[in-house]
Design a protein around this motif. Structure first.
Motif, short mmCIF file in Angstrom:
data_model
loop_
_atom_site.label_atom_id
_atom_site.label_comp_id
_atom_site.label_asym_id
_atom_site.label_seq_id
_atom_site.Cartn_x
_atom_site.Cartn_y
_atom_site.Cartn_z
N ARG A 1 0.82 -1.21 0.00
CA ARG A 1 0.00 0.00 0.00
C ARG A 1 0.87 1.27 0.00
O ARG A 1 0.50 2.27 -0.59
CB ARG A 1 -0.93 -0.02 1.21
N GLU A 2 2.03 1.21 0.63
CA GLU A 2 2.92 2.37 0.69
C GLU A 2 3.42 2.79 -0.69
O GLU A 2 3.78 3.95 -0.88
CB GLU A 2 4.12 2.07 1.59
N THR A 3 3.43 1.88 -1.64
CA THR A 3 3.96 2.18 -2.98
C THR A 3 2.88 2.67 -3.94
O THR A 3 3.21 3.03 -5.06
CB THR A 3 4.61 0.92 -3.58
N LEU A 4 1.63 2.68 -3.53
CA LEU A 4 0.52 3.00 -4.43
C LEU A 4 0.24 4.49 -4.49
O LEU A 4 0.59 5.24 -3.58
CB LEU A 4 -0.73 2.25 -3.97
N PRO A 5 -0.47 4.94 -5.56
CA PRO A 5 -0.91 6.34 -5.61
C PRO A 5 -1.95 6.63 -4.54
O PRO A 5 -2.51 5.71 -3.94
CB PRO A 5 -1.50 6.49 -7.00
N LEU A 6 -2.26 7.89 -4.34
CA LEU A 6 -3.12 8.31 -3.23
C LEU A 6 -4.49 7.64 -3.25
O LEU A 6 -4.95 7.14 -2.22
CB LEU A 6 -3.29 9.84 -3.24
#
Length: 133
Positions: A63-68
């Motif tokens: 989740r930390e690597t995903l867009p907003l």
């Protein structure tokens, strides 16, 4: 941890993995392989709950690597059903929604709009049917 392999864990190390094991969180890039490998080893040794925790940590790290927008959706999934690794939460949400619709359909303004052919004894089942559709 690329290329590192193992088939089992020492019991002392296994019991303290959540606090001590970072699963590659120290690196800037997301790599799901260490999470999947550890989860496989834990499942093979009969530690299903720990394996689910590792896979949940994998989803949280991803989740930390995903867009907003995707992060927000990830937070919603984590809060409600923990990415599917906590099925009890889904059952709880279904029970809450069923109770809420039962209460809503008992209100006088909504009661007038319900079909006349629904028998009073089957109202709760019909609400469950509407919820499951």
């Amino acid at each position: 941890m690329g290329g590192f392999g193992y088939e089992n864990l020492v019991p002392q190390a296994r019991s303290r993995w959540p606090g001590a094991w970072s699963g590659g969180a120290a690196t800037a890039e997301y790599n799901p392989e260490p999470y999947e490998r550890l989860a496989t080893v834990l499942r093979n040794s009969g530690e299903d709950e720990d394996a689910r925790e590792v896979l949940l940590a994998k989803q949280r790290r991803r989740r930390e690597t995903l867009p907003l927008a995707a992060k927000l959706w990830g937070y919603a999934q984590d809060l409600t059903v923990a990415y599917g690794y906590r099925p009890g939460r889904a059952a709880l949400w279904m029970a809450v929604l069923w109770a809420a619709t039962s209460i809503a359909f008992r209100m006088p303004t909504i009661r007038r709009s319900r079909p006349a052919n629904i028998h009073r004894g089957t109202r709760h089942c019909s609400r469950l049917d509407l919820l499951l559709r």
